[in-house]
Design a protein around this motif. Structure first.
Motif, PDB file in Angstrom:
ATOM      1  N   LYS A   1     -12.787 -14.911 -16.250  1.00 57.19           N
ATOM      2  CA  LYS A   1     -14.218 -15.082 -16.529  1.00 57.19           C
ATOM      3  C   LYS A   1     -14.670 -16.506 -16.222  1.00 57.19           C
ATOM      4  O   LYS A   1     -15.750 -16.724 -15.656  1.00 57.19           O
ATOM      5  N   ALA A   2     -13.847 -17.488 -16.599  1.00 55.85           N
ATOM      6  CA  ALA A   2     -14.229 -18.890 -16.409  1.00 55.85           C
ATOM      7  C   ALA A   2     -14.307 -19.276 -14.936  1.00 55.85           C
ATOM      8  O   ALA A   2     -15.088 -20.153 -14.557  1.00 55.85           O
ATOM      9  N   ASN A   3     -13.508 -18.610 -14.088  1.00 57.57           N
ATOM     10  CA  ASN A   3     -13.427 -18.989 -12.684  1.00 57.57           C
ATOM     11  C   ASN A   3     -14.031 -17.964 -11.733  1.00 57.57           C
ATOM     12  O   ASN A   3     -13.946 -18.113 -10.516  1.00 57.57           O
ATOM     13  N   GLY A   4     -14.652 -16.922 -12.294  1.00 56.80           N
ATOM     14  CA  GLY A   4     -15.290 -15.919 -11.450  1.00 56.80           C
ATOM     15  C   GLY A   4     -14.325 -15.224 -10.506  1.00 56.80           C
ATOM     16  O   GLY A   4     -14.665 -14.925  -9.361  1.00 56.80           O
ATOM     17  N   VAL A   5     -13.127 -14.946 -10.988  1.00 61.90           N
ATOM     18  CA  VAL A   5     -12.099 -14.316 -10.152  1.00 61.90           C
ATOM     19  C   VAL A   5     -12.406 -12.828  -9.993  1.00 61.90           C
ATOM     20  O   VAL A   5     -12.665 -12.139 -10.983  1.00 61.90           O
ATOM     21  N   PRO A   6     -12.391 -12.288  -8.774  1.00 55.87           N
ATOM     22  CA  PRO A   6     -12.636 -10.849  -8.588  1.00 55.87           C
ATOM     23  C   PRO A   6     -11.520 -10.027  -9.235  1.00 55.87           C
ATOM     24  O   PRO A   6     -10.350 -10.407  -9.179  1.00 55.87           O
ATOM     25  N   TYR A   7     -11.886  -8.908  -9.852  1.00 49.44           N
ATOM     26  CA  TYR A   7     -10.878  -8.067 -10.486  1.00 49.44           C
ATOM     27  C   TYR A   7     -11.250  -6.604 -10.326  1.00 49.44           C
ATOM     28  O   TYR A   7     -12.380  -6.260  -9.956  1.00 49.44           O
ATOM     29  N   ASN A   8     -10.301  -5.737 -10.597  1.00 52.65           N
ATOM     30  CA  ASN A   8     -10.491  -4.302 -10.444  1.00 52.65           C
ATOM     31  C   ASN A   8     -11.414  -3.766 -11.542  1.00 52.65           C
ATOM     32  O   ASN A   8     -11.125  -3.955 -12.730  1.00 52.65           O
ATOM     33  N   PRO A   9     -12.515  -3.094 -11.193  1.00 52.67           N
ATOM     34  CA  PRO A   9     -13.436  -2.573 -12.215  1.00 52.67           C
ATOM     35  C   PRO A   9     -12.790  -1.535 -13.133  1.00 52.67           C
ATOM     36  O   PRO A   9     -13.319  -1.262 -14.208  1.00 52.67           O
ATOM     37  N   LEU A  10     -11.648  -0.981 -12.738  1.00 50.60           N
ATOM     38  CA  LEU A  10     -10.957  -0.037 -13.621  1.00 50.60           C
ATOM     39  C   LEU A  10     -10.486  -0.718 -14.900  1.00 50.60           C
ATOM     40  O   LEU A  10     -10.292  -0.055 -15.925  1.00 50.60           O
TER      41      LEU A  10
ATOM     42  N   LEU B   1     -12.205 -11.512   1.342  1.00 51.17           N
ATOM     43  CA  LEU B   1     -13.466 -12.160   1.704  1.00 51.17           C
ATOM     44  C   LEU B   1     -13.746 -13.372   0.819  1.00 51.17           C
ATOM     45  O   LEU B   1     -14.209 -14.408   1.296  1.00 51.17           O
ATOM     46  N   ARG B   2     -13.469 -13.240  -0.468  1.00 52.26           N
ATOM     47  CA  ARG B   2     -13.740 -14.333  -1.407  1.00 52.26           C
ATOM     48  C   ARG B   2     -12.941 -15.587  -1.040  1.00 52.26           C
ATOM     49  O   ARG B   2     -13.466 -16.713  -1.034  1.00 52.26           O
ATOM     50  N   TYR B   3     -11.655 -15.395  -0.719  1.00 47.40           N
ATOM     51  CA  TYR B   3     -10.796 -16.554  -0.463  1.00 47.40           C
ATOM     52  C   TYR B   3     -10.589 -16.828   1.028  1.00 47.40           C
ATOM     53  O   TYR B   3      -9.826 -17.715   1.381  1.00 47.40           O
ATOM     54  N   LYS B   4     -11.281 -16.022   1.858  1.00 47.92           N
ATOM     55  CA  LYS B   4     -11.113 -16.170   3.317  1.00 47.92           C
ATOM     56  C   LYS B   4      -9.631 -16.152   3.670  1.00 47.92           C
ATOM     57  O   LYS B   4      -9.114 -17.016   4.386  1.00 47.92           O
ATOM     58  N   LYS B   5      -8.962 -15.140   3.138  1.00 43.82           N
ATOM     59  CA  LYS B   5      -7.508 -15.060   3.232  1.00 43.82           C
ATOM     60  C   LYS B   5      -7.077 -13.688   3.743  1.00 43.82           C
ATOM     61  O   LYS B   5      -7.541 -12.656   3.244  1.00 43.82           O
ATOM     62  N   ASN B   6      -6.197 -13.673   4.719  1.00 44.49           N
ATOM     63  CA  ASN B   6      -5.627 -12.423   5.212  1.00 44.49           C
ATOM     64  C   ASN B   6      -4.470 -12.011   4.304  1.00 44.49           C
ATOM     65  O   ASN B   6      -3.379 -12.576   4.401  1.00 44.49           O
ATOM     66  N   ILE B   7      -4.716 -11.056   3.421  1.00 46.71           N
ATOM     67  CA  ILE B   7      -3.650 -10.549   2.558  1.00 46.71           C
ATOM     68  C   ILE B   7      -2.810  -9.579   3.377  1.00 46.71           C
ATOM     69  O   ILE B   7      -3.320  -8.591   3.902  1.00 46.71           O
TER      70      ILE B   7
ATOM     71  N   ASP C   1       0.864  -1.184   0.000  1.00 47.70           N
ATOM     72  CA  ASP C   1       0.000   0.000   0.000  1.00 47.70           C
ATOM     73  C   ASP C   1       0.895   1.227   0.000  1.00 47.70           C
ATOM     74  O   ASP C   1       1.463   1.602   1.019  1.00 47.70           O
ATOM     75  N   THR C   2       1.019   1.854  -1.149  1.00 45.07           N
ATOM     76  CA  THR C   2       1.909   3.012  -1.296  1.00 45.07           C
ATOM     77  C   THR C   2       1.332   4.276  -0.677  1.00 45.07           C
ATOM     78  O   THR C   2       2.019   5.272  -0.526  1.00 45.07           O
ATOM     79  N   GLY C   3       0.043   4.252  -0.358  1.00 46.62           N
ATOM     80  CA  GLY C   3      -0.626   5.450   0.130  1.00 46.62           C
ATOM     81  C   GLY C   3      -1.215   6.301  -0.981  1.00 46.62           C
ATOM     82  O   GLY C   3      -1.877   7.311  -0.716  1.00 46.62           O
ATOM     83  N   ARG C   4      -1.015   5.884  -2.248  1.00 52.78           N
ATOM     84  CA  ARG C   4      -1.521   6.657  -3.400  1.00 52.78           C
ATOM     85  C   ARG C   4      -2.344   5.773  -4.339  1.00 52.78           C
ATOM     86  O   ARG C   4      -2.481   6.072  -5.519  1.00 52.78           O
ATOM     87  N   LEU C   5      -2.901   4.681  -3.836  1.00 55.34           N
ATOM     88  CA  LEU C   5      -3.648   3.755  -4.680  1.00 55.34           C
ATOM     89  C   LEU C   5      -5.053   4.273  -4.996  1.00 55.34           C
ATOM     90  O   LEU C   5      -5.585   5.140  -4.310  1.00 55.34           O
ATOM     91  N   PHE C   6      -5.666   3.702  -6.013  1.00 54.80           N
ATOM     92  CA  PHE C   6      -7.052   3.993  -6.353  1.00 54.80           C
ATOM     93  C   PHE C   6      -7.979   3.408  -5.282  1.00 54.80           C
ATOM     94  O   PHE C   6      -7.695   2.365  -4.695  1.00 54.80           O
ATOM     95  N   TYR C   7      -9.132   4.065  -5.087  1.00 54.73           N
ATOM     96  CA  TYR C   7     -10.141   3.516  -4.178  1.00 54.73           C
ATOM     97  C   TYR C   7     -10.526   2.113  -4.617  1.00 54.73           C
ATOM     98  O   TYR C   7     -10.705   1.199  -3.797  1.00 54.73           O
ATOM     99  N   GLU C   8     -10.658   1.894  -5.927  1.00 58.42           N
ATOM    100  CA  GLU C   8     -11.069   0.597  -6.454  1.00 58.42           C
ATOM    101  C   GLU C   8     -10.085  -0.505  -6.079  1.00 58.42           C
ATOM    102  O   GLU C   8     -10.475  -1.669  -5.916  1.00 58.42           O
ATOM    103  N   THR C   9      -8.809  -0.146  -5.950  1.00 58.69           N
ATOM    104  CA  THR C   9      -7.804  -1.137  -5.563  1.00 58.69           C
ATOM    105  C   THR C   9      -7.988  -1.552  -4.106  1.00 58.69           C
ATOM    106  O   THR C   9      -7.912  -2.734  -3.766  1.00 58.69           O
ATOM    107  N   TYR C  10      -8.236  -0.568  -3.241  1.00 56.71           N
ATOM    108  CA  TYR C  10      -8.483  -0.889  -1.829  1.00 56.71           C
ATOM    109  C   TYR C  10      -9.728  -1.770  -1.698  1.00 56.71           C
ATOM    110  O   TYR C  10      -9.751  -2.728  -0.918  1.00 56.71           O
ATOM    111  N   GLU C  11     -10.741  -1.455  -2.470  1.00 50.72           N
ATOM    112  CA  GLU C  11     -11.977  -2.227  -2.414  1.00 50.72           C
ATOM    113  C   GLU C  11     -11.740  -3.657  -2.895  1.00 50.72           C
ATOM    114  O   GLU C  11     -12.312  -4.617  -2.362  1.00 50.72           O
ATOM    115  N   LEU C  12     -10.857  -3.823  -3.898  1.00 48.54           N
ATOM    116  CA  LEU C  12     -10.544  -5.150  -4.410  1.00 48.54           C
ATOM    117  C   LEU C  12      -9.783  -5.976  -3.374  1.00 48.54           C
ATOM    118  O   LEU C  12      -9.991  -7.193  -3.280  1.00 48.54           O
TER     119      LEU C  12
END
Length: 235
Positions: free
Chosen positions: A181-190, A79-85, A62-73
């Protein structure tokens, strides 16, 4: 380890990404991590590694200058993978010094300033994230940019003293999106708004039809300088 990387590159050259990941995650368990920028390629790799070893370390910067969409992703992916990134931040003192001396948007003034900003916001936190690791997994693809055409599946990262694994090195952009698309992987809407490559907000723009996929990164510079330092290869 350098020689080991060369041997492994020959052994796995042209092999399936999932097959390569499975071997490395088993062989280097506890000493390997996925470094994710939350881009499309890294989201593919997140999906793959979570299928193989849900305990593997996944981290982002987290550089402190990321897009809001990146934080949301980041949140949606966790949540999707039940994983602490794991999230690594730059040194507040170093950021304060740099901004005080050179301004909040110093990176527009010179390549040297931009590289200093990348060093403080990315390179230094990355070195902390690498502690205890022997292998880092990246989402590099050869056809992403002029600076990545010579990258290999398995490389020796001289600067960090690690093996660098690029499982998607031979994938096309179409391959990436077909998997998502085939695996329903979450991605950045940007990505749906003309941003094939997404970094810090002040240094990223949408691209025009026909432009290189990384044309929107540091667009005021020449293509040959468009790396932040994370993926520079020693000549």
């Amino acid at each position: 380890m350098r020689e080991r990387a060369l041997v492994l590159n020959e052994e796995f050259k042209g092999k399936d990404a999932l097959q390569v990941l499975t071997w490395f995650l088993n062989e280097y368990k506890g000493r390997i991590a996925l470094s994710s920028s939350m881009g499309a390629e890294d989201q593919v790799l997140t999906d793959m590694v979570m299928r193989i070893d849900p305990e593997v370390k996944i981290f982002t910067l987290d550089t402190g200058r990321l897009f809001y969409e990146t934080y949301e992703l980041i949140e949606r992916t966790s949540l999707r993978y039940k994983k602490n990134i794991e999230i690594y931040f730059p040194s507040p003192a170093e950021v304060e010094r740099m901004v005080t001396e050179k301004g909040i948007n110093l990176f527009y003034q010179s390549i040297e300033n931009r590289k200093e900003c990348c060093r403080i916001r990315k390179i230094e936190p990355l070195k902390r994230a690498f502690k205890g690791l022997e292998v880092w997994i990246c989402g590099l693809r050869r056809n992403q940019s002029a600076t990545r055409t010579e990258n290999q599946m398995v490389e020796w990262d001289e600067a960090n003293g690690l093996i660098k694994l690029n499982p998607l090195i031979d994938w096309s952009e179409q391959d990436v999106w077909e998997y998502i698309k085939a695996n329903g992987v979450p991605y950045n809407p940007l990505h749906d708004k003309g941003f094939p490559s997404i970094g810090c907000q002040p240094c990223t723009r949408a691209i025009e039809p026909g432009e290189d996929v990384r044309a929107g990164r540091w667009w005021w510079e020449n293509p040959e300088t468009k790396e932040c330092g994370l993926h520079n290869r020693k000549k």
